[in-house]
Design a protein around this motif. Structure first.
Motif, PDB file in Angstrom:
ATOM      1  N   VAL A  41       0.844  -1.202   0.000  1.00 13.90           N
ATOM      2  CA  VAL A  41       0.000   0.000   0.000  1.00 13.90           C
ATOM      3  C   VAL A  41       0.877   1.250   0.000  1.00 13.90           C
ATOM      4  O   VAL A  41       0.651   2.185  -0.771  1.00 13.90           O
ATOM      5  CB  VAL A  41      -0.966   0.021   1.209  1.00 13.90           C
ATOM      6  CG1 VAL A  41      -1.524   1.421   1.459  1.00 13.90           C
ATOM      7  CG2 VAL A  41      -2.102  -0.961   1.011  1.00 13.90           C
ATOM      8  N   ALA A  42       1.873   1.276   0.876  1.00 11.77           N
ATOM      9  CA  ALA A  42       2.728   2.457   1.012  1.00 11.77           C
ATOM     10  C   ALA A  42       3.441   2.795  -0.296  1.00 11.77           C
ATOM     11  O   ALA A  42       3.440   3.944  -0.742  1.00 11.77           O
ATOM     12  CB  ALA A  42       3.737   2.245   2.135  1.00 11.77           C
ATOM     13  N   THR A 105       0.316   9.273   7.777  1.00 10.21           N
ATOM     14  CA  THR A 105       1.751   9.029   7.647  1.00 10.21           C
ATOM     15  C   THR A 105       2.175   9.091   6.185  1.00 10.21           C
ATOM     16  O   THR A 105       3.145   9.779   5.831  1.00 10.21           O
ATOM     17  CB  THR A 105       2.116   7.658   8.256  1.00 10.21           C
ATOM     18  OG1 THR A 105       1.748   7.661   9.638  1.00 10.21           O
ATOM     19  CG2 THR A 105       3.595   7.362   8.109  1.00 10.21           C
ATOM     20  N   LEU A 106       1.454   8.379   5.338  1.00 10.39           N
ATOM     21  CA  LEU A 106       1.807   8.355   3.915  1.00 10.39           C
ATOM     22  C   LEU A 106       1.610   9.722   3.274  1.00 10.39           C
ATOM     23  O   LEU A 106       2.454  10.196   2.506  1.00 10.39           O
ATOM     24  CB  LEU A 106       1.004   7.280   3.187  1.00 10.39           C
ATOM     25  CG  LEU A 106       1.304   5.855   3.636  1.00 10.39           C
ATOM     26  CD1 LEU A 106       0.357   4.875   2.947  1.00 10.39           C
ATOM     27  CD2 LEU A 106       2.754   5.490   3.386  1.00 10.39           C
ATOM     28  N   HIS A 107       0.492  10.375   3.597  1.00  8.86           N
ATOM     29  CA  HIS A 107       0.243  11.694   3.015  1.00  8.86           C
ATOM     30  C   HIS A 107       1.314  12.697   3.459  1.00  8.86           C
ATOM     31  O   HIS A 107       1.787  13.501   2.646  1.00  8.86           O
ATOM     32  CB  HIS A 107      -1.141  12.225   3.379  1.00  8.86           C
ATOM     33  CG  HIS A 107      -1.316  13.645   2.970  1.00  8.86           C
ATOM     34  ND1 HIS A 107      -1.390  14.015   1.639  1.00  8.86           N
ATOM     35  CD2 HIS A 107      -1.368  14.784   3.692  1.00  8.86           C
ATOM     36  CE1 HIS A 107      -1.501  15.340   1.571  1.00  8.86           C
ATOM     37  NE2 HIS A 107      -1.489  15.823   2.797  1.00  8.86           N
ATOM     38  N   GLY A 108       1.690  12.637   4.711  1.00  9.78           N
ATOM     39  CA  GLY A 108       2.711  13.566   5.193  1.00  9.78           C
ATOM     40  C   GLY A 108       4.010  13.440   4.416  1.00  9.78           C
ATOM     41  O   GLY A 108       4.598  14.442   3.994  1.00  9.78           O
ATOM     42  N   PHE A 109       4.444  12.222   4.183  1.00 13.53           N
ATOM     43  CA  PHE A 109       5.676  12.005   3.430  1.00 13.53           C
ATOM     44  C   PHE A 109       5.508  12.504   1.998  1.00 13.53           C
ATOM     45  O   PHE A 109       6.359  13.225   1.476  1.00 13.53           O
ATOM     46  CB  PHE A 109       6.067  10.521   3.437  1.00 13.53           C
ATOM     47  CG  PHE A 109       7.462  10.286   2.948  1.00 13.53           C
ATOM     48  CD1 PHE A 109       8.511  10.199   3.841  1.00 13.53           C
ATOM     49  CD2 PHE A 109       7.735  10.154   1.592  1.00 13.53           C
ATOM     50  CE1 PHE A 109       9.815   9.991   3.397  1.00 13.53           C
ATOM     51  CE2 PHE A 109       9.023   9.943   1.137  1.00 13.53           C
ATOM     52  CZ  PHE A 109      10.075   9.862   2.043  1.00 13.53           C
ATOM     53  N   ARG A 129      12.366   3.338   5.833  1.00 16.40           N
ATOM     54  CA  ARG A 129      12.305   3.357   7.305  1.00 16.40           C
ATOM     55  C   ARG A 129      10.928   3.789   7.783  1.00 16.40           C
ATOM     56  O   ARG A 129      10.425   3.260   8.780  1.00 16.40           O
ATOM     57  CB  ARG A 129      13.389   4.269   7.869  1.00 16.40           C
ATOM     58  CG  ARG A 129      14.752   3.638   7.765  1.00 16.40           C
ATOM     59  CD  ARG A 129      15.783   4.430   8.500  1.00 16.40           C
ATOM     60  NE  ARG A 129      17.002   3.622   8.563  1.00 16.40           N
ATOM     61  CZ  ARG A 129      18.114   4.039   9.110  1.00 16.40           C
ATOM     62  NH1 ARG A 129      18.184   5.226   9.671  1.00 16.40           N
ATOM     63  NH2 ARG A 129      19.174   3.259   9.117  1.00 16.40           N
ATOM     64  N   LEU A 130      10.326   4.731   7.085  1.00 16.31           N
ATOM     65  CA  LEU A 130       8.969   5.137   7.430  1.00 16.31           C
ATOM     66  C   LEU A 130       8.023   3.943   7.310  1.00 16.31           C
ATOM     67  O   LEU A 130       7.201   3.701   8.199  1.00 16.31           O
ATOM     68  CB  LEU A 130       8.507   6.280   6.509  1.00 16.31           C
ATOM     69  CG  LEU A 130       7.068   6.727   6.682  1.00 16.31           C
ATOM     70  CD1 LEU A 130       6.988   8.238   6.709  1.00 16.31           C
ATOM     71  CD2 LEU A 130       6.190   6.178   5.575  1.00 16.31           C
ATOM     72  N   SER A 137       4.445  -0.169  14.071  1.00 14.73           N
ATOM     73  CA  SER A 137       3.370   0.471  14.846  1.00 14.73           C
ATOM     74  C   SER A 137       2.057  -0.280  14.700  1.00 14.73           C
ATOM     75  O   SER A 137       1.345  -0.503  15.677  1.00 14.73           O
ATOM     76  CB  SER A 137       3.192   1.925  14.402  1.00 14.73           C
ATOM     77  OG  SER A 137       4.328   2.681  14.719  1.00 14.73           O
ATOM     78  N   LEU A 138       1.730  -0.667  13.485  1.00 14.04           N
ATOM     79  CA  LEU A 138       0.473  -1.372  13.250  1.00 14.04           C
ATOM     80  C   LEU A 138       0.484  -2.759  13.876  1.00 14.04           C
ATOM     81  O   LEU A 138      -0.527  -3.210  14.434  1.00 14.04           O
ATOM     82  CB  LEU A 138       0.188  -1.450  11.748  1.00 14.04           C
ATOM     83  CG  LEU A 138      -0.096  -0.093  11.096  1.00 14.04           C
ATOM     84  CD1 LEU A 138      -0.072  -0.212   9.579  1.00 14.04           C
ATOM     85  CD2 LEU A 138      -1.423   0.484  11.578  1.00 14.04           C
TER      86      LEU A 138
END
Length: 146
Positions: A41-42, A105-109, A129-130, A137-138
């Motif tokens: 997904v990422a 998280t993804l949008h921020g990057f 790393r993100l 975390s998940l």
């Protein structure tokens, strides 16, 4: 087809872009679960957003609750993320919170990268790393206390 104004045009573009993003995410996650699905997904999310910045921007708006097609398009893209997180046993509010965390998280990057905020070398390493931090975390979501 006549478009009834700027708001309708934005809604139509957003609906189409959400369907396109959902298709990309669905293809990326076929046969994957858990941390593997999160990584898929990422990467797919980032790649699509970078390749289609204008369309990506339209996916960020909340759908018009009165428009069935708009709601369905937004829900389809979010459902892929819910499905990717299902292997972590997340349900109810935990699934909603984890999905928001993943998207944020993804949008921020993606947004910082698009704005040119990452001038230092090693951008792909930082993204890896993100993704690893997101997966960790998940996988440990249940241990978080609020």
């Amino acid at each position: 087809m006549l478009v009834g104004g700027l708001d309708e045009l934005r809604r139509l573009v957003s609906t189409r872009a959400n369907h396109e993003l959902a298709s990309v995410l669905e293809r990326a996650t076929v046969g994957k679960a858990g941390t593997e699905a999160v990584a898929a997904v990422a990467v797919a999310y980032r790649d699509w957003a970078v390749e289609h910045p204008g369309r990506y921007a339209t996916t960020l708006r909340a759908p018009d609750p009165a428009d069935v097609a708009d709601v369905a398009a937004g829900a389809r893209a979010i459902q892929v993320i819910f499905d990717a997180l299902a292997a972590f046993g997340l349900k109810g509010d935990d699934a909603i919170d984890a999905t928001r965390f993943t998207r944020a998280t993804l949008h921020g990057f993606v947004a910082l990268d698009a704005a040119g905020a990452f001038a230092l070398p090693g951008l792909d390493r930082s993204f890896e790393r993100l993704v690893a931090a997101l997966q960790h975390s998940l996988a440990n979501w249940g241990a978080l206390t609020i």
